[in-house]
Design an enzyme around this catalytic site. Sequence first.
Site, PDB file in Angstrom:
ATOM      1  N   ASN A 200       6.330  -6.229   0.794  1.00 54.65           N
ATOM      2  CA  ASN A 200       5.229  -5.218   0.793  1.00 54.65           C
ATOM      3  C   ASN A 200       4.617  -5.630  -0.528  1.00 54.65           C
ATOM      4  O   ASN A 200       5.023  -5.182  -1.602  1.00 54.65           O
ATOM      5  CB  ASN A 200       5.632  -3.812   1.172  1.00 54.65           C
ATOM      6  CG  ASN A 200       4.558  -2.867   1.560  1.00 54.65           C
ATOM      7  OD1 ASN A 200       3.315  -3.206   1.282  1.00 54.65           O
ATOM      8  ND2 ASN A 200       4.734  -2.109   2.425  1.00 54.65           N
ATOM      9  N   CYS A 205       2.377  -3.183   5.111  1.00 54.47           N
ATOM     10  CA  CYS A 205       3.444  -3.132   6.107  1.00 54.47           C
ATOM     11  C   CYS A 205       2.798  -3.341   7.389  1.00 54.47           C
ATOM     12  O   CYS A 205       3.567  -3.870   8.399  1.00 54.47           O
ATOM     13  CB  CYS A 205       4.363  -1.933   5.936  1.00 54.47           C
ATOM     14  SG  CYS A 205       3.316  -0.278   6.108  1.00 54.47           S
ATOM     15  N   HIS A 452       4.043   4.695   7.834  1.00 58.86           N
ATOM     16  CA  HIS A 452       4.441   3.509   7.287  1.00 58.86           C
ATOM     17  C   HIS A 452       4.645   2.480   8.847  1.00 58.86           C
ATOM     18  O   HIS A 452       4.864   3.300   9.985  1.00 58.86           O
ATOM     19  CB  HIS A 452       6.089   3.800   6.781  1.00 58.86           C
ATOM     20  CG  HIS A 452       6.558   2.358   6.537  1.00 58.86           C
ATOM     21  ND1 HIS A 452       6.184   1.541   5.808  1.00 58.86           N
ATOM     22  CD2 HIS A 452       7.913   2.067   7.054  1.00 58.86           C
ATOM     23  CE1 HIS A 452       6.876   0.483   5.560  1.00 58.86           C
ATOM     24  NE2 HIS A 452       8.026   0.671   6.251  1.00 58.86           N
ATOM     25  N   ASP A 469      11.668  -4.111   8.909  1.00 57.93           N
ATOM     26  CA  ASP A 469      11.023  -2.947   8.095  1.00 57.93           C
ATOM     27  C   ASP A 469      10.573  -3.761   6.849  1.00 57.93           C
ATOM     28  O   ASP A 469      11.487  -3.450   6.050  1.00 57.93           O
ATOM     29  CB  ASP A 469      11.954  -1.894   8.124  1.00 57.93           C
ATOM     30  CG  ASP A 469      11.118  -0.904   7.489  1.00 57.93           C
ATOM     31  OD1 ASP A 469      10.179  -0.929   6.839  1.00 57.93           O
ATOM     32  OD2 ASP A 469      11.594   0.351   7.426  1.00 57.93           O
TER      33      ASP A 469
END
Length: 1110
Positions: A200, A205, A452, A469
Site C-alpha cells: 500500500n 488499497c 479500508h 488485504d
Amino acid sequence: MTSMTTPPVDQEDEEMLVPHSDVVEGPQPMEVAQGEPASTAENQQVEEPQSMKFTWTIDKFSRLNTKKHYSDIFVVGGYKWRVLIFPKGNNVDHLSMYLDVADSSTLAYGWSRYAQFSLAVVNQVHYKYSIRKDTQHQFNARESDWGFTSFMPLSDLYDPSKGYIVNDTVVIEAEVVVRKILDYWSYDSKKETGYVGLKNQGATCYMNSLLQTLYHIPYFRKAVYHMPTTENDMPIGSIPLALQSLFYKLQYNDTSVATKDLTKSFGWDTYDSFMQHDVQELNRVLCEKLEDKMKGTVVEGTIQKLFEGHHMNYIECINVDYKSTRKESFYDLQLDVKGCRDVYASFDKYVEVERLEGDNKYHAEEHGLQDAKKGVLFIDFPPVLQLQLKRFEYDFMRDTMVKINDRYEFPLQLDLDRENGKYLSPDADRSVRNLYTLHSVLVHSGGVHGGHYYAFIRPTLSDQWYKFDDERVTKEDMKRALEEQYGGEEETNPGFNNTSFKFTKYSNAYMLVYIRESDKDKIICDVDEKDIAEHLKIRLKKEQEDEEDKRKYKAQAHLYTIVKVARDEDLLEQIGKDTYFDVVDHDKVKSFRIQKQTPFNDFKEELAKEFGIPVQYQRFWIWAKRQNHTYRPNRPLTPQEEAQPVGQLKEVSNKTHNAELKLFLEVERGQDLRPIPPPDKTREDILLFFKLYDPEKGELCYAGRLLVKLSGKPIEYITKLNQMAGFAPDEELELYEEIKFEPCVMCEHLDKRCSFRLSQIEDGDIICFQKSLPSASQEASQYPDVPSFLEYVHNRQIVHFRSMERPKEDDFCLELLKVHTYDDVVERVAQKIGMDDPSKIRLTSHNCYSQQPKPQPIRYRGVENLSEMLIHYNQTSDILYYEVLDIPLPELQGLKNLKVAFHHATKDEVVIHNIRLPKESTIADVIDELKTKVELSHPNAELRLLEVFYHKIYKIFPPSEKIENINDQYWTLRAEEAKEEKNLGPNDRLIHVYHFSKETAQNQMQVQNFGEPFFLVIHEGETLAEVKLRIQKKLEVPDEEFSKWKFAFMSLGRPEYLQDSDVLFKRFQRRDVYGAWEQYLGLEHSDTSPKRTYVNQNRHTFEKSVKIYN
C-alpha cells in the site's frame, strides 16, 4: 490527517484522525491507516470478535475546564479502552473525540490490536438525530488513540435547542468490536497460500483490491502478457509494461509486490497515491486505457470480449403501435442496495417498467402524446460480469453522504435466465445459458468518512477462498467471503454482565465479479512462462536477482560496517568543484563494506592493496561533528583502537555504534612522491588543511595540509604555503580561518603573528590563504578576498525561469544570489529577455507539491529577497515563473482585472472579455466599459452582471458595489442584457431556472446541474403548462425532445415534480426582485449539448461555444 499528539490546523469538518505524515498539499486521504481485520491463515486460531456498547454520561459538561477529558475504562475483547474528548476542541472549533487504549503505557513492546468502532453524541430529544461516526484502526504504541478531530461543531453541541446538551449533560456512546490477531509479523503469505499481496502506497488499497481481482482472471492476465512491449520500454512510462511487470511479480515473487511503477505509468505523483479514488472509476479508466493500447495488436478486443454486455432502453406505447429502442453497451452494472434484499431484487428493480401517463405522457412522433411503458432489458451479458453495489449515496434529509450498511445478499451462483428470462430482451440469444458463479467480492470496511478496502477471491473457482488485504493473503472459508460481507446488523453477546445488542456491520461488499459457467474453462485458463515475452522474463528475472541481492544486503547489514575513507586525492578532486565548505563530501569517497568482527589491522591490509599504501605508512584520523555543524578530522586512531574489530570503532560525536565509520587517511610523501612514515604527533602538534583562493580568477582549490606546532605562528609557515601554492618564497599572503557556513558564513582574518594556540586553532581546522592584493586590484576584483568569495558561493542560486504561457518548460537559467532584492531579480530577468523596463516583469513562485505556479503572483517589491521567492512551506524550489505585462506592475496592482463572459441576447455565443479598471471602480463602471466592447440588441439595452458557479446563479451585482473584492478565480462573472425585470408587473415574479439531471457518480445518485441558468418571469395564476410553452420557445427545443423533459420545484437540492396544472406562482416566494436563491424551477433532461470544454481559470464546465478576444 494528523495525530492527536500533533494537533491539526484548519482541518476539514469530517476529517479523521490518523498519524501525522509529510504528505502533499491538498485533500487528504480518506483511507485510515491500515488495520488488519481478522486476516488469518487456515492453521491459525483466532477468537471470534467481541463487542460492547459503552455509554458515557457527562454531567456539568459546560463546566469542564480541562483540555482533555477521559471516560471510565471499559473492557472489550480482553483489552482496556476509554473514550477521550476535547470538550473545547483539539485546536479546532469542533468537539474532538477518540477511542484510546487505556493501558498503552504499560503494554509489552510491539503490542498491537485491531478494532472497528463507532463514536456518537446522543441527541437526547430525538435519538434518530444523534451524530455517529465510524471507522477501524490497528492500534499500536505509536498510534494508541484514533478518532475524529472535527467530530461535530461546538456551536451545535452547546446549543440547548439542538438536543445534544440537556440539563448540562452530554451522553456519548461507543460501540467497539475487537478481533485478536496472532503472529502478524512472521506470517508468510506465499508459504501459507501460494499467493502474494500488494504494498500500500498510502491510500492505494482500493487499487490493490481491483488489481488482484483482474490478475486472478487468467484470460485477462494472459492478454496483458501478450501486449507488445520492448526491452527499451521503461515501466514508469508504459502502462502495458508496468502491468506486465506487476503481474509477473505477483505470479513468481515470494514476497509482496510494490505498485509504484504502475502508478507512475498512470502519471500519478505522491499526491495521487495519498488520495483514495473511486474503484469503479479506476476500473473503467484502466480498462479504457488498456483497450486503447491493445488496438492493432494480437489482443485487440480482449476488454470487450471479457467485460462488455449490452442492454436495450425501450419506450413502448400502450394504445398505438409505436416502440422506440436504443442499444447501449456496459462494462459493469450499478445495482441499488437501498430497498433491495439481494442481487435478484436489484435486477428486478433494474428492469422495472415505468409508466409514462397523465402529465408524463410520451411524445411519439406522429402519434403525439401517448401512454407508454419505459424500461431496460438485457440483450446479452458478458463472460465476466462486474456488479457495482451502490453502498454510498446522498441523504437529502441529512444533507450529507451516507454509507448504506443494510444487509444485501448475493448468491454463489447467479442465474440471470430465471423466470423464463425476465431480464432478457426479445432479441437476446436464448441459447446462451446465463448462469454465473461468484469469482470475487471486493469489500469496503468502515464508513463514509474513511475505511479500508480488500478482496475475497477464489482464483480457480474452487471451494477455497482467499482474502487479499494489501500485503497479506490468507485462506478464508465461504462464510467469511459471502455471508459476513452481506452487511446489516449482527447480534452480539458481550458477556455475563452486559445485555446483548445489535451491532452494525461496517464491512460489506461493494463490488462483485461473476464468471459465466459456460465460459469459465476459457477464462480460468493456464498462464505460464511461454505467455511471457522473453525480454520481459530477462528484465524481470534481473530485477528479482537485484531485489534478492538488496534483500540479502539489508538482512546482513547489522553484521557489517560501511567504512568511508577520504584521502588527499578526494580533497583535491572536490574542493573548488563540488565542495567549497568543509573538506570533503563523504558520499563521493571510496567506501568499503567490512564485517564488524574484522580486526582493523586486517582492514588496513586491504587498503594497502586498494590504494598501494603500505600499512606502515598509513595513519587514520577519525572525524567529529562540531557544535557549529562543521565536520572535521578530530584525532588519529590510537594503536589500541587499531587493534580492535572495525565494529567497535565510532566517531567522537556518536553516542552509539554507527553502521557507518568515516576516516581520513593521512599519507606523507617524500621528494620522489613515494609514501614515507607519517611524522610523530604530540599534543603540541595539530593537523591543518589549507585552501588557496585566486581572486583574479575567482577560484578556490585544495593546497594541502600541514602538521604545525600549537606554539608556532602562521608567519613561520608562509614559505611552506608559498611552496604549496607555487608562489615566490617571499610572496605576501593573507590568511583566513574558515569557521562555519550554516546558517551563515563565518570566515575571519587570521593574525599571522599570533600563535595558533592563542588563535584557538585546533586539529582539523581549515586555513584559506591568498596573495595580498593592492587596492587597485581589490577594486577590480568582484570578490577580492576569501570571505567575500565564500559569501558569494553560499548565497548563489541557479534559478530556472519559465514563462507563465509554458509553465512546464524552462526558458532560461540565471545564476543569482539568495540575498538579491526583488529589484535585482527583475532587472536580471529583463536584461536576459531584452526588456528596457523591469517593472513590466511579474514573477510567480513555484508550488513544490503540485509542480505548478502558485495561484497568486509575487506583488511588486512584496518580498525582501530571492530566498523568500523560492521558499514554499518547508521546501525550497529553484523555479520561478515570469510574464511580461503591457503596463508596469505597480500600476497594474492599482487595477482590478476581471474576466467577464458576455452572453449575447440573440446569438448563441459567449465572448470572454478582460476588463481592467482601477480597484475603487464599481460594477456600473464595469458595465460601462463592457458596453464599449460588446454588440447589444439595441443601443439602450441595459446590462447586468451575475455571479455563476456550477451552473447556478448566486448573485446579481448591484451597480454601486466596489469591484476590488470580487473573486473571478473560482466563480464565473456573466454579463447579459437585463430584460425580465424591465417588464415585471406588480403581480409577476422573477424565478431562477436551472437545468439538471440525476446522475450516478462514485456509486451515488446526485442532482447534477448543467448548462446555462437563466431568469424567467411567471405571472399570477399561470400554470406549468403555460410556462413550459414559453420555456420551449426561449430555448428552441424540438417537440420530441421537449416532451421528455420533467419539471420540478427544487428546494435545498431536493426535486418535487410538478404537474402541468400546478400554478407556479404559489410555489415561489418573493424575496427581492430576483427571487428566492435557494429555490428554483428545475428542468430535468439529459445533457445533449456538445461537450466543448470552456476553461475558466481552474474549472472545466461545458458551455456554449467560446471566443476569447483581447
